[in-house]
Design a protein around this motif. Structure first.
Motif, PDB file in Angstrom:
ATOM      1  N   LEU A   1    -113.182 -18.605  16.601  1.00  0.00           N
ATOM      2  CA  LEU A   1    -113.079 -17.169  16.851  1.00  0.00           C
ATOM      3  C   LEU A   1    -113.272 -16.850  18.330  1.00  0.00           C
ATOM      4  O   LEU A   1    -112.576 -16.018  18.887  1.00  0.00           O
ATOM      5  CB  LEU A   1    -114.113 -16.397  16.028  1.00  0.00           C
ATOM      6  CG  LEU A   1    -114.029 -16.559  14.507  1.00  0.00           C
ATOM      7  CD1 LEU A   1    -115.172 -15.815  13.847  1.00  0.00           C
ATOM      8  CD2 LEU A   1    -112.682 -16.086  13.994  1.00  0.00           C
ATOM      9  N   ASN A   2    -114.243 -17.523  18.971  1.00  0.00           N
ATOM     10  CA  ASN A   2    -114.544 -17.260  20.377  1.00  0.00           C
ATOM     11  C   ASN A   2    -115.244 -18.467  20.978  1.00  0.00           C
ATOM     12  O   ASN A   2    -115.978 -19.175  20.299  1.00  0.00           O
ATOM     13  CB  ASN A   2    -115.428 -16.015  20.505  1.00  0.00           C
ATOM     14  CG  ASN A   2    -115.593 -15.575  21.942  1.00  0.00           C
ATOM     15  OD1 ASN A   2    -114.699 -15.716  22.758  1.00  0.00           O
ATOM     16  ND2 ASN A   2    -116.761 -15.042  22.263  1.00  0.00           N
TER      17      ASN A   2
ATOM     18  N   SER B   1    -117.316 -19.536  24.743  1.00  0.00           N
ATOM     19  CA  SER B   1    -117.791 -19.094  26.055  1.00  0.00           C
ATOM     20  C   SER B   1    -118.677 -20.166  26.673  1.00  0.00           C
ATOM     21  O   SER B   1    -119.305 -20.955  25.970  1.00  0.00           O
ATOM     22  CB  SER B   1    -118.551 -17.767  25.949  1.00  0.00           C
ATOM     23  OG  SER B   1    -119.658 -17.902  25.087  1.00  0.00           O
TER      24      SER B   1
ATOM     25  N   ASP C   1    -103.079 -21.983  22.438  1.00  0.00           N
ATOM     26  CA  ASP C   1    -104.347 -21.817  23.159  1.00  0.00           C
ATOM     27  C   ASP C   1    -105.056 -23.132  23.472  1.00  0.00           C
ATOM     28  O   ASP C   1    -105.940 -23.175  24.315  1.00  0.00           O
ATOM     29  CB  ASP C   1    -105.318 -20.947  22.348  1.00  0.00           C
ATOM     30  CG  ASP C   1    -104.857 -19.513  22.209  1.00  0.00           C
ATOM     31  OD1 ASP C   1    -103.920 -19.117  22.933  1.00  0.00           O
ATOM     32  OD2 ASP C   1    -105.434 -18.797  21.381  1.00  0.00           O
TER      33      ASP C   1
ATOM     34  N   GLU D   1    -118.107 -19.505  18.535  1.00  0.00           N
ATOM     35  CA  GLU D   1    -118.197 -18.659  17.344  1.00  0.00           C
ATOM     36  C   GLU D   1    -117.071 -19.116  16.422  1.00  0.00           C
ATOM     37  O   GLU D   1    -115.898 -19.103  16.798  1.00  0.00           O
ATOM     38  CB  GLU D   1    -118.013 -17.198  17.727  1.00  0.00           C
ATOM     39  CG  GLU D   1    -118.137 -16.262  16.548  1.00  0.00           C
ATOM     40  CD  GLU D   1    -117.931 -14.812  16.950  1.00  0.00           C
ATOM     41  OE1 GLU D   1    -117.875 -13.984  16.034  1.00  0.00           O
ATOM     42  OE2 GLU D   1    -117.808 -14.505  18.153  1.00  0.00           O
TER      43      GLU D   1
END
Length: 66
Positions: A56-57, A59, A20, A36
């Motif tokens: 985790l996230n 954005s 990723d 996050e």
């Protein structure tokens, strides 16, 4: 690993899945983001502390014109 600069706190090194990282850097480099993360704090009996971070996230913080 990716590095995220946190205003007032310096740079955090965060673990992310190897596959990723390239996409994350291409999408989010040099932009304001909301991250996050899972924070793991390890403390030794002598009082030393070490933190590790797992992503985790992520954005974008994009302003919306009204």
């Amino acid at each position: 690993m990716i590095e995220i600069e946190v205003e007032g706190d310096g740079v955090m090194v965060i673990r992310a899945p190897k596959e990723d990282v390239t996409a994350l850097v291409a999408t989010y480099a040099e932009r304001q983001v909301t991250a996050e993360v899972h924070v793991l704090t390890a403390r030794s009996p002598g009082g030393r502390e070490h933190r590790s971070y797992a992503l985790l996230n992520l954005s974008l913080n994009e302003a919306v014109d009204e």
